[in-house]
Design a protein around this motif. Structure first.
Motif, PDB file in Angstrom:
ATOM      1  N   PHE A  37      -4.376  12.631   1.149  1.00 44.76           N
ATOM      2  CA  PHE A  37      -4.538  11.179   1.087  1.00 44.76           C
ATOM      3  C   PHE A  37      -5.998  10.796   0.848  1.00 44.76           C
ATOM      4  O   PHE A  37      -6.292   9.886   0.060  1.00 44.76           O
ATOM      5  CB  PHE A  37      -4.040  10.537   2.382  1.00 44.76           C
ATOM      6  N   LEU A  38      -6.923  11.463   1.521  1.00 48.63           N
ATOM      7  CA  LEU A  38      -8.336  11.124   1.359  1.00 48.63           C
ATOM      8  C   LEU A  38      -8.833  11.430  -0.052  1.00 48.63           C
ATOM      9  O   LEU A  38      -9.570  10.644  -0.641  1.00 48.63           O
ATOM     10  CB  LEU A  38      -9.168  11.884   2.394  1.00 48.63           C
ATOM     11  N   THR A  39      -8.417  12.577  -0.594  1.00 43.07           N
ATOM     12  CA  THR A  39      -8.856  12.936  -1.948  1.00 43.07           C
ATOM     13  C   THR A  39      -8.129  12.139  -3.019  1.00 43.07           C
ATOM     14  O   THR A  39      -8.590  12.093  -4.164  1.00 43.07           O
ATOM     15  CB  THR A  39      -8.642  14.436  -2.194  1.00 43.07           C
ATOM     16  N   SER A  40      -7.011  11.513  -2.666  1.00 40.77           N
ATOM     17  CA  SER A  40      -6.253  10.756  -3.668  1.00 40.77           C
ATOM     18  C   SER A  40      -7.051   9.585  -4.223  1.00 40.77           C
ATOM     19  O   SER A  40      -6.790   9.102  -5.332  1.00 40.77           O
ATOM     20  CB  SER A  40      -4.935  10.247  -3.072  1.00 40.77           C
ATOM     21  N   LYS A  41      -8.052   9.116  -3.466  1.00 41.55           N
ATOM     22  CA  LYS A  41      -8.887   8.014  -3.954  1.00 41.55           C
ATOM     23  C   LYS A  41      -9.641   8.397  -5.218  1.00 41.55           C
ATOM     24  O   LYS A  41     -10.067   7.531  -5.978  1.00 41.55           O
ATOM     25  CB  LYS A  41      -9.876   7.596  -2.861  1.00 41.55           C
ATOM     26  N   LEU A  42      -9.801   9.706  -5.427  1.00 40.67           N
ATOM     27  CA  LEU A  42     -10.577  10.188  -6.564  1.00 40.67           C
ATOM     28  C   LEU A  42      -9.729  10.389  -7.813  1.00 40.67           C
ATOM     29  O   LEU A  42     -10.281  10.453  -8.917  1.00 40.67           O
ATOM     30  CB  LEU A  42     -11.267  11.511  -6.196  1.00 40.67           C
ATOM     31  N   TRP A  43      -8.405  10.529  -7.654  1.00 38.32           N
ATOM     32  CA  TRP A  43      -7.601  10.875  -8.832  1.00 38.32           C
ATOM     33  C   TRP A  43      -6.309  10.081  -8.997  1.00 38.32           C
ATOM     34  O   TRP A  43      -5.641  10.203 -10.022  1.00 38.32           O
ATOM     35  CB  TRP A  43      -7.261  12.367  -8.807  1.00 38.32           C
TER      36      TRP A  43
ATOM     37  N   GLU B 144      -4.169  -2.229  -9.621  1.00 37.77           N
ATOM     38  CA  GLU B 144      -5.547  -2.363  -9.168  1.00 37.77           C
ATOM     39  C   GLU B 144      -6.553  -2.017 -10.265  1.00 37.77           C
ATOM     40  O   GLU B 144      -7.753  -2.007 -10.021  1.00 37.77           O
ATOM     41  CB  GLU B 144      -5.769  -1.439  -7.961  1.00 37.77           C
ATOM     42  N   GLY B 145      -6.048  -1.657 -11.429  1.00 42.87           N
ATOM     43  CA  GLY B 145      -6.933  -1.339 -12.529  1.00 42.87           C
ATOM     44  C   GLY B 145      -7.627  -0.004 -12.385  1.00 42.87           C
ATOM     45  O   GLY B 145      -8.657   0.255 -12.969  1.00 42.87           O
ATOM     46  N   GLY B 146      -7.025   0.910 -11.545  1.00 39.67           N
ATOM     47  CA  GLY B 146      -7.591   2.249 -11.391  1.00 39.67           C
ATOM     48  C   GLY B 146      -8.332   2.389 -10.097  1.00 39.67           C
ATOM     49  O   GLY B 146      -8.371   1.495  -9.256  1.00 39.67           O
ATOM     50  N   ARG B 147      -8.924   3.574  -9.951  1.00 42.85           N
ATOM     51  CA  ARG B 147      -9.675   3.897  -8.736  1.00 42.85           C
ATOM     52  C   ARG B 147     -11.154   4.083  -9.050  1.00 42.85           C
ATOM     53  O   ARG B 147     -11.488   4.573 -10.105  1.00 42.85           O
ATOM     54  CB  ARG B 147      -9.112   5.177  -8.140  1.00 42.85           C
TER      55      ARG B 147
ATOM     56  N   LEU C  80      -0.667  11.364 -17.368  1.00 41.10           N
ATOM     57  CA  LEU C  80      -1.139  11.799 -16.048  1.00 41.10           C
ATOM     58  C   LEU C  80      -1.669  10.644 -15.188  1.00 41.10           C
ATOM     59  O   LEU C  80      -1.309  10.542 -14.008  1.00 41.10           O
ATOM     60  CB  LEU C  80      -2.207  12.880 -16.194  1.00 41.10           C
ATOM     61  N   PRO C  81      -2.523   9.752 -15.730  1.00 41.61           N
ATOM     62  CA  PRO C  81      -2.990   8.643 -14.878  1.00 41.61           C
ATOM     63  C   PRO C  81      -1.863   7.759 -14.363  1.00 41.61           C
ATOM     64  O   PRO C  81      -1.865   7.364 -13.193  1.00 41.61           O
ATOM     65  CB  PRO C  81      -3.930   7.859 -15.816  1.00 41.61           C
ATOM     66  N   LEU C  82      -0.898   7.432 -15.232  1.00 35.86           N
ATOM     67  CA  LEU C  82       0.185   6.545 -14.807  1.00 35.86           C
ATOM     68  C   LEU C  82       1.185   7.252 -13.888  1.00 35.86           C
ATOM     69  O   LEU C  82       1.893   6.599 -13.127  1.00 35.86           O
ATOM     70  CB  LEU C  82       0.913   5.988 -16.036  1.00 35.86           C
ATOM     71  N   LEU C  83       1.231   8.576 -13.956  1.00 31.60           N
ATOM     72  CA  LEU C  83       2.117   9.341 -13.063  1.00 31.60           C
ATOM     73  C   LEU C  83       1.419   9.749 -11.772  1.00 31.60           C
ATOM     74  O   LEU C  83       2.072  10.313 -10.888  1.00 31.60           O
ATOM     75  CB  LEU C  83       2.626  10.602 -13.769  1.00 31.60           C
ATOM     76  N   SER C  84       0.128   9.489 -11.647  1.00 27.99           N
ATOM     77  CA  SER C  84      -0.622   9.994 -10.491  1.00 27.99           C
ATOM     78  C   SER C  84      -0.061   9.536  -9.144  1.00 27.99           C
ATOM     79  O   SER C  84      -0.042  10.339  -8.197  1.00 27.99           O
ATOM     80  CB  SER C  84      -2.104   9.638 -10.622  1.00 27.99           C
TER      81      SER C  84
END
Length: 300
Positions: A285-291, A297-300, A207-211
């Motif tokens: 787009f705004l909520t995408s920063k959370l997930w 970038e080593g994640g959010r 899931l993280p890599l497919l986000s």
């Protein structure tokens, strides 16, 4: 000499891009400007537009219950149908992400509904499948469940429309499949060595890599769902019934424009739809920063 050569080069470049520029102006920009003007007019195709200012928008927001019903039905369709389609697409993509001699055939078979899913023929087929004597009610009767009045219950009819949307999962599935191919098997192997089970691997690696791909699919499918028209028109025979249960926004816009000849009102509805889609896309787009996780970038 150099000036002539530069002019010749520029003319050649303009010639190559001219088909796109002409097409964009003729079929996108100019129609948008005209529709914006018409949204402030009373226009019925047979008489000249009459300027009415904000009357169309005032009627839309304060004196048209059917409009608000179409908004409600459309949001239910989008908020239920899009997540179900993406979940189903990811599920099938993970099944097909295996080495098998027949996997190419299976991918083609699962992708076909996305190619023909929006056609008139498929919508007619779907209507027959869910008819009183259709396959679905026959299967329900076979397992001892009472037949459902798909065309008599507004909630059931909307669920029928959503099921058709979910069935068209092929394009999202292929994008998910491409993303799964880019995940290194070594990551799963390392997680397995650490004792991670399949469910933990799915939530911690897949899931993280497919986000980012989930974000792309979510935006594209949301926009597409807001503009759904053909299935709602064919299944409800253009009426949006029963009790306006399948009156999607685009169908109500069509009825105002071409059945009631309220082209100015329909143009105003179209611009409100554009704003709604923009708001929904902006929220995603705004909520995408959370997930959304970006590996670089080593994640959010």
């Amino acid at each position: 000499m150099r000036r002539n050569l530069s002019l010749k080069t520029n003319i050649t470049g303009y010639a190559f891009i001219s088909p796109f520029v002409i097409g964009f102006l003729a079929f996108t920009l100019i129609p948008m400007v005209i529709s914006l003007y018409l949204s402030f007019t009373s226009y019925n195709l047979f008489t000249s537009p009459k300027w009415v200012g904000l009357d169309n928008f005032e009627k839309m927001f304060t004196n048209d219950p059917k409009y608000w019903n179409s908004v409600k039905v459309t949001f239910i369709y989008v908020l239920v149908g899009v997540p179900l389609r993406l979940i189903f697409a990811l599920f099938v993509a993970m099944i097909l992400n295996t080495k098998s001699r027949m996997v190419g055939t299976y991918r083609t078979m699962y992708y076909l509904p996305s190619i023909i899913g929006g056609s008139v023929a498929v919508s007619i087929m779907w209507r027959n499948i869910f008819s009183n004597e259709g396959i679905i009610n026959s299967l329900l009767g076979w397992v001892g469940i009472s037949p459902v009045s798909w065309f008599g219950d507004p909630n059931a009819s909307l669920m029928m429309l959503i099921s058709l949307s979910v069935w068209q999962f092929g394009s999202s599935m292929l994008i998910f499949l491409a993303g799964l191919k880019n995940i290194s098997p070594e990551m799963y192997e390392a997680a397995g060595v650490d004792g991670a089970k399949p469910i933990r691997k799915f939530f911690s690696i897949t899931l993280p890599l497919l986000s980012p791909i989930i974000l792309f699919n979510l935006i594209m499918q949301t926009i597409s769902a807001f503009m759904t028209f053909v299935p709602a028109y064919i299944i409800s025979k253009g009426e949006g019934g029963p009790m306006d249960g399948t009156m999607l926004y685009s169908l109500y816009l069509f009825r105002q424009a071409f059945m009631f000849n309220n082209m100015g009102y329909a143009a105003a509805m179209a611009w409100i739809m554009l704003i709604l889609i923009g708001i929904m896309t902006g929220i995603v787009f705004l909520t995408s920063k959370l997930w959304v996780f970006y590996e670089s970038e080593g994640g959010r």
